[in-house]
Write an enzyme that holds these catalytic residues in place. Structure first.
Site, PDB file in Angstrom:
ATOM      1  N   LYS A 273      44.851  44.264  32.494  1.00 37.14           N
ATOM      2  CA  LYS A 273      43.487  44.081  31.994  1.00 37.14           C
ATOM      3  C   LYS A 273      43.371  44.615  30.572  1.00 37.14           C
ATOM      4  CE  LYS A 273      40.982  44.548  36.404  1.00 37.14           C
ATOM      5  NZ  LYS A 273      40.387  43.198  36.428  1.00 37.14           N
ATOM      6  N   ARG A 347      42.365  40.066  46.982  1.00 34.31           N
ATOM      7  CA  ARG A 347      42.497  39.077  48.059  1.00 34.31           C
ATOM      8  C   ARG A 347      43.806  39.245  48.823  1.00 34.31           C
ATOM      9  NH1 ARG A 347      41.667  34.312  43.832  1.00 34.31           N
ATOM     10  NH2 ARG A 347      40.490  35.988  42.873  1.00 34.31           N
TER      11      ARG A 347
HETATM   12  N1  BES Z   1      38.634  44.032  40.667  1.00 33.66           N
HETATM   13  C1  BES Z   1      38.651  42.806  39.979  1.00 33.66           C
HETATM   14  C2  BES Z   1      37.303  42.102  39.984  1.00 33.66           C
HETATM   15  C3  BES Z   1      36.234  42.713  39.117  1.00 33.66           C
HETATM   16  C4  BES Z   1      36.170  42.403  37.777  1.00 33.66           C
HETATM   17  C5  BES Z   1      35.278  43.513  39.672  1.00 33.66           C
HETATM   18  C6  BES Z   1      35.157  42.940  37.001  1.00 33.66           C
HETATM   19  C7  BES Z   1      34.255  44.027  38.900  1.00 33.66           C
HETATM   20  C8  BES Z   1      34.206  43.746  37.562  1.00 33.66           C
HETATM   21  C9  BES Z   1      39.646  41.844  40.635  1.00 33.66           C
HETATM   22  O1  BES Z   1      40.773  42.435  41.161  1.00 33.66           O
HETATM   23  C10 BES Z   1      40.105  40.921  39.565  1.00 33.66           C
HETATM   24  O2  BES Z   1      40.727  41.379  38.654  1.00 33.66           O
HETATM   25  N2  BES Z   1      39.793  39.641  39.697  1.00 33.66           N
HETATM   26  C11 BES Z   1      40.149  38.659  38.729  1.00 33.66           C
HETATM   27  C12 BES Z   1      40.702  37.462  39.469  1.00 33.66           C
HETATM   28  C13 BES Z   1      41.346  36.427  38.583  1.00 33.66           C
HETATM   29  C14 BES Z   1      42.597  36.993  37.960  1.00 33.66           C
HETATM   30  C15 BES Z   1      41.674  35.206  39.397  1.00 33.66           C
HETATM   31  C16 BES Z   1      38.910  38.302  37.927  1.00 33.66           C
HETATM   32  O3  BES Z   1      37.819  38.207  38.517  1.00 33.66           O
HETATM   33  O4  BES Z   1      39.035  38.137  36.728  1.00 33.66           O
HETATM   34 MG    MG Z   2      42.289  42.730  39.784  1.00 36.70          MG
END
Ligand code: BES
Ligand code: MG
Ligand code: ZN
Length: 495
Positions: A273, A347
């Protein structure tokens, strides 16, 4: 977390010289005549403020008053209840939270509350009032040194002539569960590790007479938890797969299943990230925290049904053995998953949780909670959790209890055709969807693959509702504890 002493007194039992006396006023009803008779001086002051428009009794608007000849209290705080025609119990939840916050700002330890000049609060109102007090006075001060000796509210007296004590206590218990979920979220990831979550589960299991099983990294291979195993590979912090079984209803009672994402820190893994805001990813275990919060209330009130809770817990990190884009993992139900983004890790751990719980237990309903997608924040903001389901009746139940508890949920579609978005060329499915399109639903479609046929299931994405950057009356900035009040209301309706 400190919770105060709460008692109910009738109007003629109240001793003089209270620290603070709170009373609510509707914006469209003027000052109740009873109040005018018993506090003429104060009534006059409020009348003046109302006349010149400085105080309109709008919802949560406050006016602090002092009166030399009122012996009842040292100070009076009038709080607006808003328009009486729009009144719901949530107004009271908000207003009592506003009251609690004002009391804390004034550094007072005791308060007395009377609302709407009503001698008889109903049960729903009383529960909301207690919730507002606890949730509104919530503070997380564990890591901040302070010279201040003030430690918060100690005693609350609610004025009522009706038997609201059980409803108040119930509201206190539910909000203690919310506060536990918030605390777990607020603790940083170097403290609130998977082991910390397992220890919390152990404490709850002991008080609630629940069976606790915790699987460790060494067990994952033989258990077939390929999702958690893969995600946990990049972290040296020991992962845990936590299972709690509460059998309060016996063999004939309904059984509810709960699964929560306990991702104690999400760096994104190899698909790392951006650094701005990454600290917030300590909140990525709020699904697991909600489940533990719920189980702590269950341990306290011991409802007449069975509840199974599963919290897969790990960090998502970038260590030498970290799983990589292109890797293929095999989940508990044997399905193979092609990893196209290691940041779509939630997931994967939920896949094992859902497959395991539906394989081992006969459930009448299953709900999972997860801070799963950034996309749900775009879609719904921070007010509603996003839900998806394989059973409309069950979703309708959640929507209803969501409205009732004001722990609100909004349904997204999950038609079969969304399965196309998660098709993989070389494995059964992939862990990403159709680019930026319908990211929340793609995650829901993914999870559906791991729920055994025939189990009524709802997925609750709390990535938006889980924590706030800007506080609201009974949700201070930070984790909200979303999910706890929702499921406690569902449990009430199932009993
Ligand atoms: N924990 C994150 C989701 C999240 C993002 C929660 C911002 C709260 C605030 C999750 O693990 C994630 O990174 N999801 C990705 C999925 C994508 C890579 C398909 C997302 O939502 O960008
Ligand atoms: Mg994530
Ligand atoms: Zn995550």
């Amino acid at each position: 977390m400190s919770i105060f002493n709460l008692s109910v007194k009738s109007y003629n039992e109240l001793p003089e010289e209270q620290d603070a006396y709170i009373f609510g006023l509707f914006s469209d009803q003027g000052i109740p005549s009873e109040f005018k008779e018993s506090h003429p001086n104060l009534a006059q002051q409020i009348e003046l403020a109302l006349d010149n428009g400085e105080f309109k009794a709008k919802l949560n608007q406050t006016l602090v008053l002092y009166s030399a000849n009122c012996k009842i209290a040292k100070r009076f705080i009038a709080i607006g209840l808003g328009d009486s025609s729009k009144y719901t119990a949530d107004f009271l939840r908000q207003v009592s939270a506003t009251a609690a916050k004002n009391i804390i700002d004034l550094k007072i330890t005791a308060l007395t509350i009377e609302f709407m000049g009503e001698k008889y609060l109903n049960i729903e109102d009383a529960q909301a009032l207690a919730e507002g007090l606890v949730l509104g006075s919530y503070r997380f001060l564990n890591y901040k040194k302070s010279e201040d000796e003030y430690t918060g509210i100690e005693t609350v007296t609610v004025l009522s002539d009706s038997d609201i004590a059980p409803a108040l206590n119930y509201g206190m218990s539910v909000s203690a569960g919310v506060a536990l979920a918030r605390d777990l979220g607020n603790h940083p990831s170097n403290i609130a590790t998977p082991t910390y979550l397992a220890d919390t589960a152990e404490t709850i299991a002991k008080t609630g007479n629940m069976k606790l099983t915790v699987y460790e990294r060494e067990d994952f291979e033989k258990m077939g938890f390929g999702g958690v195993q893969g995600v946990a590979q990049g972290s040296d912090v020991p992962p845990k797969f936590i299972i709690m079984e509460y059998m309060g209803g016996g063999d004939d009672a309904k059984t509810l299943g709960l699964v929560g994402k306990g991702l104690t820190f999400d760096s994104g893994g190899i698909s790392i990230k951006p650094s701005a805001g990454m600290d917030e990813m300590k909140f990525d275990m709020l699904g697991g925290a909600a489940v533990l919060g719920i189980m702590s209330v269950v341990a306290d009130i011991k409802p007449n049904l069975n509840i199974i809770a599963v919290v897969p817990a790990t960090e998502n990190m970038n260590g030498g053995e970290a799983y990589k884009p292109g890797d293929i993992l095999t989940a508990y139900n044997g399905k193979t998953i092609e990893i196209l983004n290691t940041d779509a890790e939630g997931r994967l751990i939920l896949a094992d949780g859902l497959a395991y719980i539906t394989d081992k237990f006969e459930l009448d309903g299953l709900v999972d909670f997860a801070t799963l997608t950034g996309a749900v924040v775009v879609a719904l903001g921070h007010r509603y959790s996003g839900i998806m389901t394989n059973n409309q009746d069950f979703a309708d139940q959640l929507i209803t209890v969501g409205e009732k508890s004001q722990d609100r949920v909004w349904q997204m579609p999950l038609d079969d055709e969304y399965a196309e978005d998660i098709k993989s060329k070389i494995a059964d499915i992939k862990n990403t969807g159709a680019g930026r399109e319908a990211g929340t639903i793609a995650a829901g479609a993914f999870l559906r693959e791991f729920v055994k046929e025939g189990t009524a299931w709802c997925h609750v994405d709390i990535a938006g509702s889980g924590w706030l950057k800007k506080g609201r009356p009974y949700h201070p900035e930070g984790p909200t504890g979303a999910g706890v009040r929702l499921i406690m209301e569902l449990i009430k309706s199932w009993e």
